[in-house]
Design a protein around this motif. Structure first.
Motif, PDB file in Angstrom:
ATOM      1  N   ASP A 351     -31.377   4.263 -25.475  1.00 48.52           N
ATOM      2  CA  ASP A 351     -29.991   4.012 -25.069  1.00 48.52           C
ATOM      3  C   ASP A 351     -29.221   5.317 -24.891  1.00 48.52           C
ATOM      4  O   ASP A 351     -28.259   5.375 -24.122  1.00 48.52           O
ATOM      5  CB  ASP A 351     -29.284   3.130 -26.110  1.00 48.52           C
ATOM      6  N   ASN A 356     -28.551   2.579 -18.292  1.00 51.09           N
ATOM      7  CA  ASN A 356     -28.361   1.145 -18.488  1.00 51.09           C
ATOM      8  C   ASN A 356     -28.575   0.795 -19.951  1.00 51.09           C
ATOM      9  O   ASN A 356     -29.155   1.568 -20.726  1.00 51.09           O
ATOM     10  CB  ASN A 356     -29.329   0.354 -17.603  1.00 51.09           C
ATOM     11  N   ARG A 357     -28.120  -0.390 -20.320  1.00 53.66           N
ATOM     12  CA  ARG A 357     -28.341  -0.889 -21.671  1.00 53.66           C
ATOM     13  C   ARG A 357     -29.768  -1.394 -21.791  1.00 53.66           C
ATOM     14  O   ARG A 357     -30.279  -2.061 -20.898  1.00 53.66           O
ATOM     15  CB  ARG A 357     -27.343  -2.011 -21.973  1.00 53.66           C
ATOM     16  N   THR A 367     -32.952   0.980 -14.553  1.00 50.35           N
ATOM     17  CA  THR A 367     -32.005   1.966 -15.079  1.00 50.35           C
ATOM     18  C   THR A 367     -32.198   3.329 -14.452  1.00 50.35           C
ATOM     19  O   THR A 367     -33.333   3.787 -14.274  1.00 50.35           O
ATOM     20  CB  THR A 367     -32.124   2.096 -16.605  1.00 50.35           C
ATOM     21  N   LYS A 559     -23.924   1.876 -17.538  1.00 55.81           N
ATOM     22  CA  LYS A 559     -23.045   1.247 -18.522  1.00 55.81           C
ATOM     23  C   LYS A 559     -22.234   2.328 -19.225  1.00 55.81           C
ATOM     24  O   LYS A 559     -22.713   2.984 -20.154  1.00 55.81           O
ATOM     25  CB  LYS A 559     -23.864   0.435 -19.523  1.00 55.81           C
ATOM     26  N   LYS A 562     -21.273   2.891 -23.270  1.00 55.70           N
ATOM     27  CA  LYS A 562     -22.157   3.436 -24.292  1.00 55.70           C
ATOM     28  C   LYS A 562     -22.337   4.925 -24.030  1.00 55.70           C
ATOM     29  O   LYS A 562     -22.001   5.434 -22.949  1.00 55.70           O
ATOM     30  CB  LYS A 562     -23.507   2.722 -24.304  1.00 55.70           C
TER      31      LYS A 562
END
Length: 667
Positions: A351, A356-357, A367, A559, A562
Motif C-alpha cells: 500500500d 491503488n488500494r 495499479t 487513491k 492513502k
C-alpha cells in the motif's frame, strides 16, 4: 612503481563501500606489491570502460559488455576539402552510409572513413589485459576490404586520396549498442556507467543522468533504453558476444518495426515451446524468452516479411483476433513478470508503494506505481489470495497469511525487482520473490472461454460465482493453478498460472476442452490488435517515467486518501490538471499503420506524438494512441497523424471501438 589500482571492492560495515588501492610494478591489480590503503565511500561508479567486466567481477557482477576492434582510415590532405573549407567557412559534413555500414567526416585537412564491417572481431572476449594502455591494435585491412570497396564506390574521393594512417582500436558495446547505466540490483550504492561506445557524444548525457540519479534518486529523464536493468541473468558472456557482433555489423542499418534479429536465439524457452512451434509459430524474443508473435498457416514457412507496411501476417492475425472475439483463443502469458509478496507486513508495504488500494483476498486490482516525482514507473495487476491451504498452486511453501501476486511487464522485470527489493523493510516482515520461469502462464479469452474453463474444473465458474477481477486457486484436472478472471484482450477471459512443470499438461487439457468450441492459438500481434479495440495502454509506450497518472488516464486507479510513494506529486498533478492527455485516434490509413513516435497534427501544427498503434482487426480500424496538450482533448479541430511521412486524417476516439461499456469482460 608505475601504477596504483583499485584491486578489491567490498562492503563496509556501515553499508557503504571499501575500495582497496594497491601499487604494482606491471600494472596488474591482481599482482599488488604494496597495499596503499582503502577508500571508504557511499557510492561506487563502475566507469571501467574496457575493464568494466573486471571491475564488475570485484563485486560478483558479470556485466553484458564486450569490446570490438574498430578500424578507420585517415587520408592525406585533400585539396577539395581545403577549397570547401575556404569557400563555406565550414568543415565537411559528417555522412553516414546506412547501406554500406560506413561513415565519413573531415579530420584535419583530410577525411576519415570508418567501417562497421560484417566480420567484426571481438577484442579480449573474456578478460581485458590490465596492462593494456593508450595504444592501438595492428590493422587488418583484409577484414574490412569489402567495406572499403563499398566506401570507395560511394565516396570516390577516397580512391584518389593518399591513405596516411589506418587506425585500429577497441571500444565497448552492450548487446544492443546502448550504454549500461544506473544502480545495480542487489548492490546498493554500486552504479554502472559502462558500454559508452561513443564517449564524446554520449558522455555528457550519461554523466548528467547518473549525477541526477545518485543525488536525487532519479535520472531526471526516461533513460529506459540505457538502463542496466533492461538485461537479466540470461545476458551471459556467450549471449553478449553473439548480440554485440550482430549489432556491430548492422550499426547503421535501419531495423524495421516488425524485424526480430536472429542472433543469440533461441535462448530461453517455455515448456510448451515445442507445442507452439509445431503449430507453426513465428517467434519473437522478449527479455531472453522466445514468444509467439503469430501463427503461420500449416505448410508455409514461419517467417514474417520485413516491412514498414502491413506484412504477410495480416490474414493470420485477423483470423486469430476473430477466433477470440467470436469463440475462444489461447495465449501464452509466461512472458509477463511475476512476483510473490508475503509476510505480516506485505499489505502495508504494498500500500505504501503502489497507488491503488490493495485488494481483499480473492480479488484483483490494477495499479500504477509512481516514483517520488509522481511519474509512472510501472503498471501492475495485483491478486490477493489466502495463503493457507492450497498454496501448492504457487509452487512455493504456504505463507499462512495473505499472498499477493504481482504481474507486470516482462521486459521490466529487473527494473521493477530493483525498485521493490531496494525498499524492503529491514524488520523481515515482508518477503518478496521473483517467480520468473518457475511459474508459467496461459490465458484463454473470448465468449466461449468460460465453457472451456468449466470443462476442466469442479469449481463453480459461473458469472455469479466467479466474477470479474476475482482470483481463486483451483484444480484444472489434476493440476493446482491460480486463476484470475481478467485478460488484456478486453473480452471475457481468464489468466491461469501454474508451476512450470505443469504447463504442458494444462496446455493440452485446455486445447482438448476447447476443441468443440473452435479454440485457436493467438500471439502477440493479435493481442496488440485486441488491446487497441479497447484503448488499453502498455508499459514503455503509453506508461513511462515522463508521464503522470492523470495524463495517462490512470487517475481512477490512484487513491489519494492513502500514503504511497509519489502521492503528493500525483495530488498536485490532479489539482493543477495534467499538461497533456493520452488520446486514441482512428486513422484514415491505407496499407500501413503507426509504429510509434509519429507526429500528431492539429489544425496544421504539430502538437503531440504517437506512443503506439496498429490495426484493430475486429473493428476494421487503424488505431493510434498518443499524447497531446490537455487543452485539445475535447477539441473539434482537425487532427492528422503522419504514417510513413504522409499526413493522414485522424478522428479522436472518445470511447473504445469494442464493448465500450465493458459488458463482455464482466460477463
Amino acid at each position: 612503481y608505475k601504477w596504483s589500482w583499485a584491486h578489491k571492492i567490498e562492503r563496509a560495515a556501515d553499508g557503504g563501500w571499501m575500495v582497496h588501492v594497491g601499487k604494482t610494478q606491471n600494472g596488474q591489480p591482481d599482482k599488488i606489491v604494496e597495499e596503499l590503503g582503502a577508500i571508504h565511500c557511499e557510492h561506487v561508479v563502475n566507469a571501467g570502460g574496457l575493464w568494466a567486466r573486471e571491475v564488475g567481477r570485484m563485486v560478483g557482477l558479470e556485466l553484458p559488455v564486450l569490446a570490438m576492434e574498430h578500424m578507420y582510415l585517415l587520408t592525406e590532405d585533400i585539396p577539395q576539402v581545403a577549397e570547401y573549407n575556404a569557400t563555406t567557412g565550414k568543415e565537411m559534413m559528417h555522412a553516414i552510409d546506412f547501406g554500406g555500414e560506413i561513415y565519413m567526416r573531415q579530420e584535419a585537412g583530410g577525411l576519415l572513413l570508418g567501417t562497421y564491417e560484417k566480420k567484426g572481431k571481438p577484442w579480449a572476449p573474456k578478460d581485458t589485459p590490465w596492462d593494456f594502455g593508450a595504444r592501438l591494435l595492428p590493422p587488418d585491412l583484409d577484414r574490412i576490404a569489402d567495406s572499403l570497396d563499398v566506401g570507395f564506390q560511394h565516396f570516390p574521393i577516397f580512391a584518389e586520396a593518399g591513405i596516411k594512417t589506418v587506425v585500429n582500436g577497441p571500444f565497448t558495446f552492450s548487446p544492443d549498442g546502448n550504454p549500461l547505466l544506473g544502480p545495480v540490483r542487489g548492490l546498493p550504492g554500486y552504479w554502472s556507467a559502462c558500454a559508452v561506445m561513443a564517449g564524446l557524444s554520449q558522455g555528457g548525457g550519461v554523466g548528467l543522468a547518473l549525477a541526477n540519479w545518485i543525488t536525487g534518486g532519479d535520472p531526471g529523464f526516461d533513460i529506459w533504453g540505457m538502463d542496466v536493468a533492461r538485461y537479466g541473468d540470461y545476458a551471459t558472456m556467450g549471449f553478449t558476444n553473439e548480440k554485440v557482433r550482430e549489432n556491430y555489423g548492422r550499426r547503421f542499418r535501419i531495423t524495421f518495426p516488425n524485424e526480430v534479429l536472429p542472433k543469440g536465439r533461441p535462448l530461453y524457452t517455455s515448456p510448451i515451446y515445442d507445442r507452439l512451434n509445431d503449430a507453426n509459430a513465428v517467434w519473437g524474443s522478449s527479455f531472453g524468452l522466445e514468444t509467439a508473435l503469430w501463427f503461420q498457416e500449416a505448410g508455409k514457412e514461419a517467417v514474417e516479411d520485413i516491412t514498414f507496411k502491413r506484412s504477410n501476417a495480416w490474414d493470420q492475425v485477423r483470423g486469430e483476433v476473430e477466433a477470440v472475439r467470436s469463440g475462444v483463443g489461447l495465449y501464452e502469458a509466461t512472458g509477463f513478470a511475476k512476483y510473490r509478496v508475503t509476510g505480516s507486513g506485505a499489505r502495508r508495504w504494498l500500500d505504501g508503494l503502489l497507488a491503488n488500494r490493495m485488494p481483499k483476498a480473492g480479488r484483483i486490482v490494477l495499479t500504477p506505481m509512481l516514483n517520488e516525482a509522481g511519474k509512472l514507473i510501472g503498471d501492475f495487476t495485483v491478486s490477493c489470495v489466502d495463503g493457507g491451504a492450497g498454496s501448492s498452486a504457487t509452487g512455493v511453501e504456504p505463507s499462512g497469511g495473505e499472498e499477493f501476486f504481482i504481474f507486470g511487464s516482462g521486459v521490466a522485470e529487473r527494473y521493477h525487482q530493483r525498485w521493490f527489493e531496494g525498499r524492503l523493510p529491514s524488520d523481515g516482515s515482508v518477503r518478496f520473490e521473483t517467480l520468473g520461469m518457475r511459474w508459467c502462464g496461459l490465458s484463454i479469452a473470448g465468449p466461449k472461454s468460460r465453457d472451456v474453463l468449466a470443462a476442466l474444473t469442479d469449481d463453480d465458474v459461473s458469472a455469479d460465482a466467479f466474477g470479474f477481477m476475482q482470483t481463486r486457486k483451483m484444480d484444472l484436472g489434476m493440476i493446482p493453478c491460480l486463476v484470475g478472471k481478467i485478460t488484456f484482450t478486453g473480452d471475457l477471459g481468464y489468466e491461469i498460472w501454474m508451476p512450470a512443470g505443469y504447463q504442458r499438461t494444462v496446455f493440452d487439457l485446455i486445447m482438448e476442452a476447447g476443441e468443440p468450441h473452435g479454440i485457436r492459438l493467438f500471439g502477440g500481434h493479435a493481442l496488440n490488435s485486441l488491446r487497441l479495440d479497447k484503448n488499453f495502454g502498455t508499459w514503455a509506450r503509453e506508461f513511462r517515467p515522463i508521464y503522470g497518472p492523470y495524463e495517462a488516464g490512470l487517475g481512477p486507479f490512484v487513491k489519494l486518501d492513502k500514503d504511497f510513494v509519489g502521492r503528493d506529486a500525483a495530488a498536485a498533478e490532479k489539482e493543477q490538471g495534467p499538461e497533456r492527455r493520452l488520446l486514441s485516434f482512428q486513422i484514415d490509413a491505407d496499407d500501413a499503420d503507426v509504429i510509434g513516435d509519429e507526429p500528431v497534427w492539429h489544425d496544421g501544427e504539430v502538437v503531440g506524438w504517437v506512443t503506439s498503434g496498429g490495426y484493430a482487426h475486429h473493428s476494421n480500424a487503424s488505431v493510434a494512441l498518443g499524447y497531446v496538450p490537455a487543452v485539445l482533448e475535447n477539441s473539434d479541430g482537425h487532427f492528422e497523424i503522419e504514417v510513413l511521412g504522409e499526413r493522414r486524417s485522424a478522428t479522436r476516439l472518445d470511447r473504445p471501438l469494442f464493448d465500450a461499456a465493458g459488458e463482455r469482460m464482466r460477463s
